[in-house]
Design a protein around this motif. Structure first.
Motif, PDB file in Angstrom:
ATOM      1  N   PHE A  34       0.728  -1.362  -0.026  1.00 48.66           N
ATOM      2  CA  PHE A  34       0.113   0.085   0.022  1.00 48.66           C
ATOM      3  C   PHE A  34       0.868   1.241  -0.075  1.00 48.66           C
ATOM      4  N   GLN A  35       1.821   1.216   0.790  1.00 46.99           N
ATOM      5  CA  GLN A  35       2.956   2.512   0.821  1.00 46.99           C
ATOM      6  C   GLN A  35       3.457   2.532  -0.759  1.00 46.99           C
ATOM      7  N   THR A  36       3.846   1.325  -1.419  1.00 46.90           N
ATOM      8  CA  THR A  36       4.540   1.514  -2.704  1.00 46.90           C
ATOM      9  C   THR A  36       3.511   2.236  -3.711  1.00 46.90           C
ATOM     10  N   GLU A  50      -8.825   4.720  13.195  1.00 46.06           N
ATOM     11  CA  GLU A  50      -8.304   3.960  14.409  1.00 46.06           C
ATOM     12  C   GLU A  50      -7.645   2.791  13.980  1.00 46.06           C
ATOM     13  N   ILE A  51      -8.284   2.179  13.355  1.00 48.35           N
ATOM     14  CA  ILE A  51      -8.051   0.517  12.804  1.00 48.35           C
ATOM     15  C   ILE A  51      -6.806   0.551  11.952  1.00 48.35           C
ATOM     16  N   MET A  52      -6.792   1.459  11.131  1.00 46.85           N
ATOM     17  CA  MET A  52      -5.511   1.651  10.185  1.00 46.85           C
ATOM     18  C   MET A  52      -4.346   2.161  10.893  1.00 46.85           C
ATOM     19  N   TYR A 100      -4.933   3.660   0.247  1.00 46.08           N
ATOM     20  CA  TYR A 100      -5.808   2.360   0.752  1.00 46.08           C
ATOM     21  C   TYR A 100      -7.169   2.636  -0.049  1.00 46.08           C
ATOM     22  N   PRO A 101      -7.724   1.297  -0.566  1.00 41.72           N
ATOM     23  CA  PRO A 101      -9.087   1.484  -1.355  1.00 41.72           C
ATOM     24  C   PRO A 101     -10.332   1.970  -0.732  1.00 41.72           C
TER      25      PRO A 101
END
Length: 208
Positions: free
Chosen positions: A51-53, A173-175, A162-163
């Motif tokens: 996701f960072q890429t 909070e979850i992420m 993120y999608p």
């Protein structure tokens, strides 16, 4: 012959590797719950890197943001590749660890015994210092936004794509927790693989 229990010295190191999914009970991974746990943990960490890429292609025009992301991302991918190589060769590493109890790797006299104790004592100091340092750094990363009020801006610790929208509760909070756990796993895995290699090098040094 003086018997020296090498495994007892690096026991904590092996326990951490087991918790990180890198140290199966047998010489290799089997079809069991531990292997499933290892796969899920590996996929979770690798997906965060992915996701960072992807986010790199979205911020390629912002040079400062790009360089900051690349620096962290290269470190993360190197740690992931290191863990993949470790998993691929874990059976050989386990066999090597079992061979440490044979006569060839035992101290031959009191001089070698004292040398073994002094070098491995230094290894223990490095082990606990690095583990404590990584844990403190990750905790600071997680707690600092709470103290500075940055959480009110719904900014995640690391830039990633993120999608779905992450600037709303409870997804934010979850992420946030997801990224903190991933970076902790990456750091702990990386230093513990390095420390195990360091322990092997120290053992080979004092027994040759």
């Amino acid at each position: 012959m003086i018997f020296f229990a090498w495994k007892s010295v690096i026991k904590t190191n092996l326990v951490i590797l087991k918790f990180m999914g890198l140290w199966p009970r047998e010489t290799k991974y089997r079809r069991n719950f531990y292997s499933l746990y290892a796969i899920l943990l590996t996929v979770m960490v690798a997906s965060d890197n992915l996701f960072q890429t992807i986010n790199l292609f979205l911020i390629h025009t912002n040079f400062s943001s790009l360089m900051g992301t690349v620096f962290v991302l290269c470190t993360n991918w190197c740690a992931s590749i290191k863990s993949f190589c470790f998993i691929y060769k874990v059976n050989l590493i386990k066999i090597l660890l079992q061979d440490l109890d044979c006569e060839e790797f035992q101290p031959k006299n009191d001089t070698q015994m004292n040398l073994s104790r002094s070098i491995l004592h230094l290894w223990k100091i490095v082990f606990y210092a690095m583990t404590s340092g990584v844990t403190a750094t990750v905790l600071a990363l997680a707690v600092t936004p709470l103290l500075t009020g940055d959480l009110a801006q719904y900014e995640l610790p690391f830039w990633a794509w993120y999608p779905y929208k992450t600037r709303t509760s409870p997804l934010f909070e979850i992420m946030y927790l997801y990224q903190v756990i991933c970076v902790f796993c990456i750091a702990i895995i990386s230093i513990n693989i390095d420390l195990l290699n360091m322990a092997f090098s120290a053992i080979f040094y004092v027994t040759t």
